[in-house]
Structures are given as C-alpha cells and as structure tokens.
Design a protein around this motif. Structure first.
Motif, PDB file in Angstrom:
ATOM      1  N   TYR A  87      27.679   7.933 -66.252  1.00  0.00           N
ATOM      2  CA  TYR A  87      27.994   6.951 -67.049  1.00  0.00           C
ATOM      3  C   TYR A  87      29.630   6.214 -66.674  1.00  0.00           C
ATOM      4  O   TYR A  87      29.710   4.884 -66.959  1.00  0.00           O
ATOM      5  N   SER A  88      30.211   7.078 -66.052  1.00  0.00           N
ATOM      6  CA  SER A  88      31.735   6.490 -65.702  1.00  0.00           C
ATOM      7  C   SER A  88      31.872   6.239 -64.071  1.00  0.00           C
ATOM      8  O   SER A  88      31.163   7.139 -63.492  1.00  0.00           O
ATOM      9  N   THR A  89      32.715   5.392 -63.538  1.00  0.00           N
ATOM     10  CA  THR A  89      32.925   5.190 -62.129  1.00  0.00           C
ATOM     11  C   THR A  89      33.633   6.434 -61.559  1.00  0.00           C
ATOM     12  O   THR A  89      32.952   6.945 -60.553  1.00  0.00           O
ATOM     13  N   GLU A  90      34.180   7.257 -62.430  1.00  0.00           N
ATOM     14  CA  GLU A  90      35.018   8.621 -61.930  1.00  0.00           C
ATOM     15  C   GLU A  90      33.788   9.743 -61.755  1.00  0.00           C
ATOM     16  O   GLU A  90      33.776  10.423 -60.648  1.00  0.00           O
ATOM     17  N   ASP A  91      32.803   9.773 -62.500  1.00  0.00           N
ATOM     18  CA  ASP A  91      31.758  10.601 -62.485  1.00  0.00           C
ATOM     19  C   ASP A  91      30.769  10.359 -61.222  1.00  0.00           C
ATOM     20  O   ASP A  91      30.468  10.978 -60.509  1.00  0.00           O
ATOM     21  N   LEU A  92      30.640   8.745 -60.971  1.00  0.00           N
ATOM     22  CA  LEU A  92      29.755   8.306 -60.127  1.00  0.00           C
ATOM     23  C   LEU A  92      30.556   8.715 -58.741  1.00  0.00           C
ATOM     24  O   LEU A  92      30.001   9.520 -57.675  1.00  0.00           O
ATOM     25  N   GLU A  93      31.750   8.666 -58.496  1.00  0.00           N
ATOM     26  CA  GLU A  93      32.459   9.031 -56.964  1.00  0.00           C
ATOM     27  C   GLU A  93      32.355  10.670 -56.996  1.00  0.00           C
ATOM     28  O   GLU A  93      32.170  10.747 -55.893  1.00  0.00           O
ATOM     29  N   MET A  94      32.544  11.265 -58.027  1.00  0.00           N
ATOM     30  CA  MET A  94      32.611  12.818 -57.968  1.00  0.00           C
ATOM     31  C   MET A  94      31.165  13.154 -57.231  1.00  0.00           C
ATOM     32  O   MET A  94      30.972  13.858 -56.411  1.00  0.00           O
ATOM     33  N   HIS A  95      30.174  12.576 -58.030  1.00  0.00           N
ATOM     34  CA  HIS A  95      28.679  12.889 -57.832  1.00  0.00           C
ATOM     35  C   HIS A  95      28.483  12.429 -56.083  1.00  0.00           C
ATOM     36  O   HIS A  95      27.862  13.005 -55.477  1.00  0.00           O
ATOM     37  N   LYS A  96      28.813  11.164 -55.879  1.00  0.00           N
ATOM     38  CA  LYS A  96      28.603  10.596 -54.519  1.00  0.00           C
ATOM     39  C   LYS A  96      29.084  11.904 -53.358  1.00  0.00           C
ATOM     40  O   LYS A  96      28.557  12.061 -52.574  1.00  0.00           O
ATOM     41  N   HIS A  97      30.412  12.303 -53.707  1.00  0.00           N
ATOM     42  CA  HIS A  97      30.885  13.086 -52.769  1.00  0.00           C
ATOM     43  C   HIS A  97      30.279  14.487 -52.724  1.00  0.00           C
ATOM     44  O   HIS A  97      29.909  14.932 -51.786  1.00  0.00           O
ATOM     45  N   MET A  98      29.909  14.994 -53.770  1.00  0.00           N
ATOM     46  CA  MET A  98      29.126  16.240 -54.042  1.00  0.00           C
ATOM     47  C   MET A  98      27.871  16.030 -53.265  1.00  0.00           C
ATOM     48  O   MET A  98      27.266  17.046 -52.620  1.00  0.00           O
ATOM     49  N   PHE A  99      27.233  15.170 -53.312  1.00  0.00           N
ATOM     50  CA  PHE A  99      25.740  14.865 -53.006  1.00  0.00           C
ATOM     51  C   PHE A  99      25.858  14.809 -51.502  1.00  0.00           C
ATOM     52  O   PHE A  99      25.062  15.452 -50.826  1.00  0.00           O
ATOM     53  N   ALA A 100      26.761  14.188 -50.919  1.00  0.00           N
ATOM     54  CA  ALA A 100      26.990  14.111 -49.476  1.00  0.00           C
ATOM     55  C   ALA A 100      27.303  15.381 -48.982  1.00  0.00           C
ATOM     56  O   ALA A 100      26.743  15.676 -47.736  1.00  0.00           O
ATOM     57  N   GLN A 101      27.829  16.432 -49.663  1.00  0.00           N
ATOM     58  CA  GLN A 101      28.274  17.646 -49.183  1.00  0.00           C
ATOM     59  C   GLN A 101      26.624  18.589 -49.148  1.00  0.00           C
ATOM     60  O   GLN A 101      26.832  19.322 -48.138  1.00  0.00           O
ATOM     61  N   LEU A 102      25.935  18.108 -49.695  1.00  0.00           N
ATOM     62  CA  LEU A 102      24.548  18.898 -49.725  1.00  0.00           C
ATOM     63  C   LEU A 102      23.511  18.351 -48.707  1.00  0.00           C
ATOM     64  O   LEU A 102      22.740  18.991 -48.264  1.00  0.00           O
ATOM     65  N   LEU A 103      23.797  17.185 -48.212  1.00  0.00           N
ATOM     66  CA  LEU A 103      22.766  16.770 -47.151  1.00  0.00           C
ATOM     67  C   LEU A 103      23.176  17.168 -45.708  1.00  0.00           C
ATOM     68  O   LEU A 103      24.244  17.500 -45.373  1.00  0.00           O
TER      69      LEU A 103
END
Ligand code: AR6
Length: 176
Positions: free
Chosen positions: A160-176
């Motif tokens: 919903y927020s750009t802050e949450d999007l940025e945090m999730h992008k970072h987390m997702f990149a760590q999982l790949l």
C-alpha cells in the motif's frame, strides 16, 4: 520490480488491491465473518458492492489460516480469494497460520485454473503482524509453492505504501 522463477513471474508493486485490473484473482485480507471491514477488506467490499458479502458470508466463519473463493462482483477481476490471517500475539503459531493463507489461496486459484493473482500483505495492518516478518513468510511460502503451480503464471504482491514496497523489494532480493 519483476522476477521470473520457473516460468512464474513475481511482481512487487505499490497500489490499491481493489484496482488490480490485470489480475484474474485478488486476495482479500478478510475477517472471520467475511464481511466488510477496514483496510483491504473495506477497499475490496466497497469496490465489489454488497453482492460480495452476500456471496461470501455463508462460506464463513473462517478460522485463521483458512481461505475461500467467490466471484468478484463489481471488481475488475473474476475471483476474490478471502483469507483470514492470524491476529499477531493471539492466533498461534502465527507463522504457519500466515503461510497457510498464501498456500491455500494458491490452492484455490489452481482449482479454478486462475493464471494471475494479486496478494496484499495479509495480517500486517489491523491484525498487527510485523511487516518485515510477515513479508519473509509470504515470499518464502510463495517461492516454495511455485514448483507445484500448473495454471498460475503471474503473482503480484501489492504494497500500500512506497515505504513498504521499498522494504519488500529489498527483502525479496535477499531471498533470490
Ligand atoms: N490495498 C492494498 N493494501 C492495503 C490497502 C489497499 N486498499 N489498504 C490497506 N492495505 P489490513 P489485516 C495494507 O488491516 O491486518 C479488516 O478490517 C495495509 O497497509 O487490511 O489482515 C478486516 O475486516 C497492511 O499492510 O488486513 C479484518 O478484520 C495490509 O494491507 C482485519 O482488517 C493489511 O492490512 C484484517 O487485518
């Protein structure tokens, strides 16, 4: 942000879950009685109209970790998959109950031969699940489910927020 894994595209985007017109199914962060509410449920029920609650209500009450599927009524999608996430600190064990929402939603999507599905960050609003912890569970579960998907080829995770999007992008990149 888009990544393809074993033929399934995973996309993280900022937006309103009730406005995901390019997805066949959208997931609702529901309440047990499958009625309208705040946050995601409020947005989905407002956009879908009263027919959604009329169809969904008889399928409840849901227990935490459970999911049911209905039509999308006035939403620009074909289906709504309603998941009851755990209330953080109350419904235990919270992690497996939250993971169950994602795997059961994907089960229902596969059952209906859905090809694209949009998820919100279940339990991270009114239900109080810490956003980062919930994101890791969501992404881990989705990645584990990918090998068994036959119909779903696109999974969109809507923040919903750009802050949450940025945090999730970072987390997702760590999982790949
Ligand atoms: N689109 C996408 N994400 C949203 C939207 C939206 N329109 N609105 C909020 N979020 P929540 P829960 C984010 O509270 O924690 C309801 O009243 C929000 O920032 O919708 O599972 C139900 O009736 C947060 O990160 O779901 C239940 O009683 C995330 O979506 C209860 O709340 C989930 O927030 C469910 O609580």
């Amino acid at each position: 942000m888009k990544t393809e894994i074993s033929g399934v595209t995973i996309e993280l985007r900022q937006g309103d879950i009730a406005q995901q017109a390019d997805c066949e199914a959208v997931v609702n962060a529901a309440n047990a009685k499958l009625e309208t509410g705040g946050g995601v449920a409020g947005a989905i029920h407002r956009a879908a109209g009263p027919g959604l609650a009329d169809e969904a209500r008889p399928l409840g009450p849901l227990k935490p970790g459970e999911a049911v599927i209905t039509g999308a009524h006035l939403l620009p999608n074909n289906y709504v998959i309603h998941c009851l996430g755990p209330v953080y600190g109350k419904d235990k064990p919270a992690g497996p109950l939250l993971a169950s929402c994602y795997s059961r939603a994907l089960d229902l999507a596969e059952q209906e031969k859905v090809t694209s599905i949009a998820f919100p960050a279940i339990s991270t609003g009114i239900f109080g699940y810490p956003v980062e912890e919930a994101g890791m569970i969501a992404f881990t579960t989705i990645l584990e489910e990918i090998p068994r998907l036959k119909y779903v080829t696109r999974i969109v995770y809507v923040l919903y927020s750009t802050e949450d999007l940025e945090m999730h992008k970072h987390m997702f990149a760590q999982l790949l």
